[in-house]
Scaffold this motif. Structure first.
Motif, PDB file in Angstrom:
ATOM      1  N   GLY A 146       0.635  -1.156   0.088  1.00  0.00           N
ATOM      2  CA  GLY A 146      -0.108  -0.016   0.000  1.00  0.00           C
ATOM      3  C   GLY A 146       0.835   1.163   0.069  1.00  0.00           C
ATOM      4  O   GLY A 146       0.475   2.261  -0.023  1.00  0.00           O
ATOM      5  N   TYR A 147       2.177   0.998   0.084  1.00  0.00           N
ATOM      6  CA  TYR A 147       3.078   2.288   0.136  1.00  0.00           C
ATOM      7  C   TYR A 147       3.480   2.585  -1.423  1.00  0.00           C
ATOM      8  O   TYR A 147       3.029   1.958  -2.304  1.00  0.00           O
ATOM      9  CB  TYR A 147       4.313   2.037   0.858  1.00  0.00           C
ATOM     10  CG  TYR A 147       4.033   1.916   2.437  1.00  0.00           C
ATOM     11  CD1 TYR A 147       2.813   2.192   2.698  1.00  0.00           C
ATOM     12  CD2 TYR A 147       5.142   1.311   3.232  1.00  0.00           C
ATOM     13  CE1 TYR A 147       2.429   2.024   4.242  1.00  0.00           C
ATOM     14  CE2 TYR A 147       4.536   1.423   4.480  1.00  0.00           C
ATOM     15  CZ  TYR A 147       3.466   1.575   5.158  1.00  0.00           C
ATOM     16  OH  TYR A 147       3.475   1.316   6.299  1.00  0.00           O
ATOM     17  N   SER A 148       4.188   3.540  -1.607  1.00  0.00           N
ATOM     18  CA  SER A 148       4.728   4.058  -2.936  1.00  0.00           C
ATOM     19  C   SER A 148       5.537   3.003  -3.714  1.00  0.00           C
ATOM     20  O   SER A 148       6.267   1.987  -2.807  1.00  0.00           O
ATOM     21  CB  SER A 148       5.496   5.321  -2.824  1.00  0.00           C
ATOM     22  OG  SER A 148       6.797   5.095  -2.208  1.00  0.00           O
ATOM     23  N   ILE A 149       5.822   2.841  -4.814  1.00  0.00           N
ATOM     24  CA  ILE A 149       6.684   2.103  -5.425  1.00  0.00           C
ATOM     25  C   ILE A 149       8.093   2.082  -4.684  1.00  0.00           C
ATOM     26  O   ILE A 149       8.648   1.134  -4.710  1.00  0.00           O
ATOM     27  CB  ILE A 149       6.603   2.529  -7.148  1.00  0.00           C
ATOM     28  CG1 ILE A 149       5.202   2.420  -7.571  1.00  0.00           C
ATOM     29  CG2 ILE A 149       7.739   1.702  -7.640  1.00  0.00           C
ATOM     30  CD1 ILE A 149       5.146   2.457  -8.951  1.00  0.00           C
ATOM     31  N   VAL A 150       8.552   3.337  -4.679  1.00  0.00           N
ATOM     32  CA  VAL A 150       9.995   3.487  -4.227  1.00  0.00           C
ATOM     33  C   VAL A 150      10.095   2.675  -2.737  1.00  0.00           C
ATOM     34  O   VAL A 150      10.947   2.154  -2.499  1.00  0.00           O
ATOM     35  CB  VAL A 150      10.494   5.014  -3.969  1.00  0.00           C
ATOM     36  CG1 VAL A 150      11.497   5.213  -3.460  1.00  0.00           C
ATOM     37  CG2 VAL A 150      10.401   5.695  -5.536  1.00  0.00           C
ATOM     38  N   MET A 151       9.050   2.974  -1.869  1.00  0.00           N
ATOM     39  CA  MET A 151       9.120   2.573  -0.676  1.00  0.00           C
ATOM     40  C   MET A 151       9.000   0.753  -0.786  1.00  0.00           C
ATOM     41  O   MET A 151       9.703  -0.026  -0.042  1.00  0.00           O
ATOM     42  CB  MET A 151       7.931   2.872   0.194  1.00  0.00           C
ATOM     43  CG  MET A 151       8.135   4.151   0.771  1.00  0.00           C
ATOM     44  SD  MET A 151       6.521   4.720   1.720  1.00  0.00           S
ATOM     45  CE  MET A 151       6.964   6.363   1.883  1.00  0.00           C
ATOM     46  N   ARG A 152       8.144   0.214  -1.651  1.00  0.00           N
ATOM     47  CA  ARG A 152       8.000  -1.069  -1.880  1.00  0.00           C
ATOM     48  C   ARG A 152       9.295  -1.822  -2.460  1.00  0.00           C
ATOM     49  O   ARG A 152       9.644  -2.589  -1.980  1.00  0.00           O
ATOM     50  CB  ARG A 152       6.868  -1.302  -2.892  1.00  0.00           C
ATOM     51  CG  ARG A 152       5.463  -1.491  -2.300  1.00  0.00           C
ATOM     52  CD  ARG A 152       4.290  -1.734  -3.312  1.00  0.00           C
ATOM     53  NE  ARG A 152       4.572  -1.425  -4.638  1.00  0.00           N
ATOM     54  CZ  ARG A 152       3.541  -0.604  -5.187  1.00  0.00           C
ATOM     55  NH1 ARG A 152       2.762   0.003  -4.243  1.00  0.00           N
ATOM     56  NH2 ARG A 152       3.658  -0.195  -6.255  1.00  0.00           N
ATOM     57  N   ALA A 153       9.896  -0.977  -3.198  1.00  0.00           N
ATOM     58  CA  ALA A 153      11.261  -1.260  -3.801  1.00  0.00           C
ATOM     59  C   ALA A 153      12.279  -1.481  -2.909  1.00  0.00           C
ATOM     60  O   ALA A 153      13.036  -2.550  -2.858  1.00  0.00           O
ATOM     61  CB  ALA A 153      11.846  -0.401  -4.942  1.00  0.00           C
ATOM     62  N   ARG A 154      12.368  -0.518  -2.031  1.00  0.00           N
ATOM     63  CA  ARG A 154      13.396  -0.695  -0.891  1.00  0.00           C
ATOM     64  C   ARG A 154      13.160  -2.065   0.215  1.00  0.00           C
ATOM     65  O   ARG A 154      14.200  -2.540   0.591  1.00  0.00           O
ATOM     66  CB  ARG A 154      13.150   0.556   0.169  1.00  0.00           C
ATOM     67  CG  ARG A 154      13.964   1.732  -0.522  1.00  0.00           C
ATOM     68  CD  ARG A 154      13.800   2.872   0.235  1.00  0.00           C
ATOM     69  NE  ARG A 154      13.913   4.387  -0.325  1.00  0.00           N
ATOM     70  CZ  ARG A 154      13.476   5.359  -0.103  1.00  0.00           C
ATOM     71  NH1 ARG A 154      12.381   5.481   0.749  1.00  0.00           N
ATOM     72  NH2 ARG A 154      13.795   6.341  -0.788  1.00  0.00           N
ATOM     73  N   ILE A 155      11.716  -2.379   0.289  1.00  0.00           N
ATOM     74  CA  ILE A 155      11.542  -3.334   1.259  1.00  0.00           C
ATOM     75  C   ILE A 155      12.137  -4.582   0.378  1.00  0.00           C
ATOM     76  O   ILE A 155      12.572  -5.710   0.951  1.00  0.00           O
ATOM     77  CB  ILE A 155      10.111  -3.367   1.739  1.00  0.00           C
ATOM     78  CG1 ILE A 155      10.154  -2.299   2.468  1.00  0.00           C
ATOM     79  CG2 ILE A 155       9.655  -4.642   2.350  1.00  0.00           C
ATOM     80  CD1 ILE A 155      10.615  -1.954   3.770  1.00  0.00           C
ATOM     81  N   ILE A 156      11.740  -4.776  -0.959  1.00  0.00           N
ATOM     82  CA  ILE A 156      11.648  -5.997  -1.592  1.00  0.00           C
ATOM     83  C   ILE A 156      13.255  -5.994  -1.990  1.00  0.00           C
ATOM     84  O   ILE A 156      13.836  -7.274  -1.768  1.00  0.00           O
ATOM     85  CB  ILE A 156      11.121  -5.857  -2.916  1.00  0.00           C
ATOM     86  CG1 ILE A 156       9.443  -5.729  -2.705  1.00  0.00           C
ATOM     87  CG2 ILE A 156      11.518  -7.015  -4.032  1.00  0.00           C
ATOM     88  CD1 ILE A 156       9.013  -5.608  -4.113  1.00  0.00           C
TER      89      ILE A 156
END
Length: 130
Positions: free
Chosen positions: A78-88
């Protein structure tokens, strides 16, 4: 914030690390996790992912969550694409670290079991994806 990978348990990511990686305030990440867990499991049926973090400077204890990969990925979807990328990206680092530890320890002698073969195959696939 590199942690020694556990060969016996499930890898988890703390709510503090999620907040750090996404640039969100920790209290907001905690709120999001609570809402997500109730939505996923229902009120009164939420699994216990809670833990305590002790601040080294003042000795105070703070509540945190330790989320397995599935729940941390659901949270940040549910977060931004950039935030998702950091977690992944961080999960890929954790898994690579785990695989290095498995290889370094040379855990198994003799004929590995099906689960051990599966783990070794997972590590091989993870290496190919990078």
């Amino acid at each position: 914030m590199e942690k020694v990978p556990s060969l016996s348990g499930v890898q988890k990511m703390s709510s503090r690390e999620i907040a750090e990686l996404t640039g969100k305030r920790h209290d907001h990440v905690m709120r999001d996790i609570r809402i997500m867990l109730v939505d996923l499991y229902g009120p009164g049926r939420v699994p216990s992912f809670g833990d305590t973090h002790r601040n080294e400077q003042n000795g105070q204890a703070y509540t945190i969550f330790l989320l397995p990969k599935r729940e941390s990925l659901i949270l940040v979807s549910g977060y931004s694409i950039v935030m998702r990328a950091r977690i992944i990206d961080r999960w890929q680092e954790l898994e690579a670290s785990f695989c290095r530890a498995v290889r370094r320890v040379g855990c198994w002698r003799g004929s590995p079991s099906d689960s051990q073969n599966g783990l070794l195959q997972h590590c091989a696939r993870a290496s190919e994806l990078r």
